[in-house]
Motif scaffolding. Structure first.
Motif, PDB file in Angstrom:
ATOM      1  N   GLU A 137       0.822  -1.216   0.000  1.00  0.00           N
ATOM      2  CA  GLU A 137       0.000   0.000   0.000  1.00  0.00           C
ATOM      3  C   GLU A 137       0.853   1.261   0.000  1.00  0.00           C
ATOM      4  N   ASN A 194      -5.697 -12.540   1.478  1.00  0.00           N
ATOM      5  CA  ASN A 194      -4.965 -11.273   1.504  1.00  0.00           C
ATOM      6  C   ASN A 194      -4.266 -11.022   0.176  1.00  0.00           C
ATOM      7  N   ARG A 203      -6.717 -10.310  -2.673  1.00  0.00           N
ATOM      8  CA  ARG A 203      -7.319  -8.985  -2.494  1.00  0.00           C
ATOM      9  C   ARG A 203      -6.347  -7.883  -2.911  1.00  0.00           C
ATOM     10  N   MET A 204      -5.081  -8.041  -2.560  1.00  0.00           N
ATOM     11  CA  MET A 204      -4.088  -7.038  -2.934  1.00  0.00           C
ATOM     12  C   MET A 204      -3.851  -7.027  -4.442  1.00  0.00           C
ATOM     13  N   GLU A 249      -6.083  -7.490  -6.654  1.00  0.00           N
ATOM     14  CA  GLU A 249      -7.203  -6.765  -7.261  1.00  0.00           C
ATOM     15  C   GLU A 249      -6.971  -5.257  -7.238  1.00  0.00           C
ATOM     16  N   ARG A 250      -6.154  -4.806  -6.289  1.00  0.00           N
ATOM     17  CA  ARG A 250      -5.961  -3.363  -6.095  1.00  0.00           C
ATOM     18  C   ARG A 250      -4.626  -2.848  -6.635  1.00  0.00           C
ATOM     19  N   HIS A 251      -3.644  -3.741  -6.721  1.00  0.00           N
ATOM     20  CA  HIS A 251      -2.289  -3.303  -7.073  1.00  0.00           C
ATOM     21  C   HIS A 251      -1.670  -4.259  -8.087  1.00  0.00           C
ATOM     22  N   ASP A 252      -0.776  -3.732  -8.896  1.00  0.00           N
ATOM     23  CA  ASP A 252      -0.044  -4.555  -9.857  1.00  0.00           C
ATOM     24  C   ASP A 252       1.191  -5.153  -9.194  1.00  0.00           C
TER      25      ASP A 252
END
Length: 307
Positions: A155, A170, A173-174, A176-179
């Protein structure tokens, strides 16, 4: 001392050391408290460059808690000496104060560091990557910290965090939000499974964690075996004597030179050590051979042992 006073005491210790040019940082559970992923701890793990051990020891001699001097913690502690810390030994100190013991464990290396810990500092503390790597132990309580630190790193834009996620949900999920960069995926094969949402992901992540636990278990077992003659010799030599910290230190160096190998893991062979730990998991039917092929190359985390 309450928790806040203890934290201030340890931070002040680092402040005083750095004022003398000592390269050091707080790690372990106290760092996890600092990063907001643990509630409290009364002990401190301190990373200190071995070249500065003399300055650290001199400061410990001068530092008292409630008028109580610092001392080595029992006969089990190896000396604060670069020769043994290069091999992964740690030194243990305490102040046996009236209100309760204050404990300090000193590390010359991060034990599972893929790069020098001195390049990963944030204020008085070791960076989250160093702390996460040191938390890859055979203790269940440490693993939630590893994941939490990994999430915080990602993050914050630090791609090294992808190496510290061991919980499937975890990790997905990460993603999905970050490359996750290809270069990082090449370091950790299970990340390829995560990208593809492969059903083998949970098993691969568990296998990785089990490998780290086995590496820690075997390392501790090996060190404990080599430590016994040293502890026995220390017990005999110190019986009935109340030694000052400098005198105790000199005695430990003398006895370690005779009874404690400096670098037992390197003597055994890092490559052999890693291979045997992997094989233990397969032959013990703890992980399936098909899953073992997704294990990363962990040898780089122990290169410092042979330097």
């Amino acid at each position: 001392m309450n928790d806040l006073e203890l934290h201030e005491f340890y931070e002040n210790l680092v402040r005083r050391l750095r004022s003398k040019g000592v390269l050091c940082a707080i790690t372990g559970s106290l760092a996890c408290v600092h990063y907001g992923i643990a509630e409290s701890t009364k002990d401190c793990d301190l990373l200190c460059h071995p070249a500065s051990f003399e300055k650290l020891l001199a400061l410990l001699v001068r530092t008292k808690v409630e008028e109580t001097p610092c001392q080595y913690r029992g006969n089990i502690s190896p000396p604060l000496d670069a020769r043994w810390h290069r091999g992964g030994w740690t030194s243990h100190f305490e102040w046996d104060a009236p209100a309760g013991k204050v404990k300090l464990d000193v590390f010359g290396h991060g034990l599972r560091e893929s790069r020098p810990w001195a390049g990963d500092l944030l204020g008085f503390y070791a960076g989250p990557g160093t702390v996460a790597a040191m938390k890859r132990t055979n203790r269940d309580k440490d693993w939630p910290f590893v994941d939490s630190l990994g999430v915080r790193m990602i993050e914050a834009g630090n791609d090294e965090g992808w190496l510290h996620l061991f919980e499937r949900d975890n990790l997905l999920r990460m993603l999905e939000r970050h490359d996750c960069p290809d270069a990082v995926v090449r370091l950790r094969p299970s990340l390829k499974l995560a990208r593809e949402k492969d059903s083998r992901l949970a098993g691969a992540l568990l296998a990785e964690r089990l490998l780290w636990e086995e590496l820690d278990r075997v390392r501790v077992q090996m060190l404990e075996r080599f430590l016994r003659p040293y502890v026995n010799a220390m017990r005999k030599a110190s019986a009935g004597r109340k030694l000052s910290l400098p005198a105790d230190h000199e005695l430990r160096v003398e006895i370690a030179a005779e009874h404690l190998p400096e670098n037992p893991l390197a003597d055994f062979g890092v490559e052999k050590y890693v291979a045997e730990c992997r094989q233990n998991l397969v032959t013990g039917q703890i992980i399936h051979p098909d899953i073992a092929r997704w294990l990363p190359d962990v040898g780089t985390y122990f290169n410092w042992l042979e330097s």
